[in-house]
Scaffold this motif. Structure first.
Motif, PDB file in Angstrom:
ATOM      1  N   THR A 205     -58.403 -22.965 -47.139  1.00 47.26           N
ATOM      2  CA  THR A 205     -57.582 -22.123 -46.262  1.00 47.26           C
ATOM      3  C   THR A 205     -56.856 -21.037 -47.062  1.00 47.26           C
ATOM      4  O   THR A 205     -56.612 -19.943 -46.549  1.00 47.26           O
ATOM      5  N   VAL A 206     -56.534 -21.338 -48.321  1.00 48.89           N
ATOM      6  CA  VAL A 206     -55.902 -20.325 -49.168  1.00 48.89           C
ATOM      7  C   VAL A 206     -56.907 -19.225 -49.510  1.00 48.89           C
ATOM      8  O   VAL A 206     -56.570 -18.031 -49.508  1.00 48.89           O
ATOM      9  N   VAL A 207     -58.154 -19.631 -49.802  1.00 53.46           N
ATOM     10  CA  VAL A 207     -59.206 -18.635 -50.053  1.00 53.46           C
ATOM     11  C   VAL A 207     -59.360 -17.725 -48.836  1.00 53.46           C
ATOM     12  O   VAL A 207     -59.468 -16.503 -48.956  1.00 53.46           O
ATOM     13  N   THR A 208     -59.356 -18.336 -47.666  1.00 51.34           N
ATOM     14  CA  THR A 208     -59.464 -17.562 -46.426  1.00 51.34           C
ATOM     15  C   THR A 208     -58.285 -16.609 -46.269  1.00 51.34           C
ATOM     16  O   THR A 208     -58.456 -15.437 -45.908  1.00 51.34           O
ATOM     17  N   GLY A 209     -57.082 -17.114 -46.533  1.00 48.75           N
ATOM     18  CA  GLY A 209     -55.887 -16.289 -46.357  1.00 48.75           C
ATOM     19  C   GLY A 209     -55.775 -15.146 -47.333  1.00 48.75           C
ATOM     20  O   GLY A 209     -55.116 -14.144 -47.052  1.00 48.75           O
ATOM     21  N   ALA A 210     -56.428 -15.285 -48.498  1.00 45.52           N
ATOM     22  CA  ALA A 210     -56.370 -14.219 -49.499  1.00 45.52           C
ATOM     23  C   ALA A 210     -57.613 -13.339 -49.480  1.00 45.52           C
ATOM     24  O   ALA A 210     -57.616 -12.247 -50.059  1.00 45.52           O
ATOM     25  N   GLY A 211     -58.674 -13.802 -48.821  1.00 43.89           N
ATOM     26  CA  GLY A 211     -59.956 -13.105 -48.847  1.00 43.89           C
ATOM     27  C   GLY A 211     -60.017 -11.888 -47.952  1.00 43.89           C
ATOM     28  O   GLY A 211     -59.054 -11.524 -47.267  1.00 43.89           O
TER      29      GLY A 211
END
Length: 336
Positions: A205-211
């Motif tokens: 979810t962090v990857v998604t939020g920063a991507g």
């Protein structure tokens, strides 16, 4: 033809006071029907995650710019809006399909004989998670797709999948006290796997939020960290989960574990391999939307697979109640 009994005034009052009890008095579903109802709720829990991902990946997150209406003064998209509105509105409508699936599961387990309170509670837990996530989804729109609320939205959907998996498993078991099928060392290894998988999903979810896939325009706020660095950490965590799964399979073979845990571990290993291939391909091809969507589906399948391993480590037999007199015994929780 089967005659439909007339509905009396007393029946109508009883139905209004407690419709679930009213249905349960007049209908006893087959065990297979209950199992299918629970499975339908689980499938829809996964579908709503995947379609929610489609909303984000097509840049339709603000296709309906307000909530609970689509636009001010209209519950549905207007002709002035684009196809993004149709995509976002379609995902909102699927929430009603999910509610129907969960409602059907609640009715089925409530009507089963004998009554199993634990199953009914799991059904209602799904209902309240759906309601809570619907409200959170509205907040996501109202705050302009804030990445932290988007992450919370996904994690709450994962919690829904968790309860749905447990309920599906419980419909195929009895109500006896759980009996472990493996030793404590194996159980601890599986709990390490569960914990590592949970951290893996949270990191995703962090990857998604920063991507780059913000869900609408490039103006949407992102988590202020380098997404490629987090993606590499995510990959390391994925390898840890793969290693734990591989080690678990060897341990289960070494201790001559029952067939159930072995098969569940094998299934998870296959899912992880497919998920890993998709993950690396999407990373080196600059995150094409289709592969990102498949990766989201894979995330749901990985978590489901991990939970199924955990639940396969014990068995819950039928509960046998001895009754006085010549009537021998009544079996509770019999499964097909």
């Amino acid at each position: 033809m089967v005659r439909v009994p007339k509905l009396t005034r007393a029946d109508a009052v009883a139905a209004l006071r407690n419709p679930l009890a009213f249905i349960a008095e007049r209908w006893t579903p087959e065990p297979r029907t209950v199992q299918r109802a629970a499975l339908a709720a689980l499938v829809m829990s996964v579908v709503i995650v995947v379609t929610g991902g489609a909303v984000r990946l097509t840049g339709s997150g603000l296709g309906c710019p307000t909530w609970p209406e689509c636009t001010d003064g209209s519950l549905t998209p207007t002709t002035a809006l684009s196809y993004h509105s149709a995509i976002e509105f379609g995902n909102r409508m699927l929430t009603y399909v999910l509610c129907a699936a969960v409602g059907w599961a609640i009715i089925a387990v409530r009507s089963e004989k004998p009554y199993r309170r634990s199953l009914t509670r799991l059904g209602w837990a799904q209902f309240w998670l759906v309601m809570g996530n619907a409200v959170l989804g509205g907040i996501v729109v109202l705050v302009g797709l804030n990445p932290y609320t988007v992450a919370a939205h996904f994690l709450l959907a994962t919690a829904l999948i968790t309860v749905a998996v447990v309920m599906w498993q419980r419909t195929r078991e009895g109500d006896g006290a759980p009996r472990p099928l493996v030793g404590k060392a194996v159980q601890q290894l599986v709990w390490f796997l569960v914990a590592a998988s949970a951290v893996l999903i949270a990191a995703g979810t962090v990857v998604t939020g920063a991507g780059p896939h913000a869900g609408d325009s490039s103006d949407v706020k992102r988590i202020p960290i380098d997404w490629e660095t987090v993606a590499k950490l995510h990959a390391v965590l994925a390898w840890i989960v793969v290693t734990l799964t591989f080690a678990l399979w060897f341990v289960l073979k070494a201790v001559d574990a029952p067939k159930g845990p072995l098969e569940r571990t094998r299934d998870l290993f296959v899912i992880l391999l497919a998920q890993g291939v998709i993950g690396y391909v999407q990373y080196f091809t600059h995150l094409p939307e289709m592969l990102v969507g498949l990766h989201m589906l894979g995330s749901c399948l990985v978590w489901t697979g991990v939970l199924r391993i955990l639940l396969s480590l014990r068995e819950r037999p039928e509960t046998v109640v001895d009754l006085p007199g010549p009537a021998a015994e009544v079996t509770v929780g019999t499964r097909a």
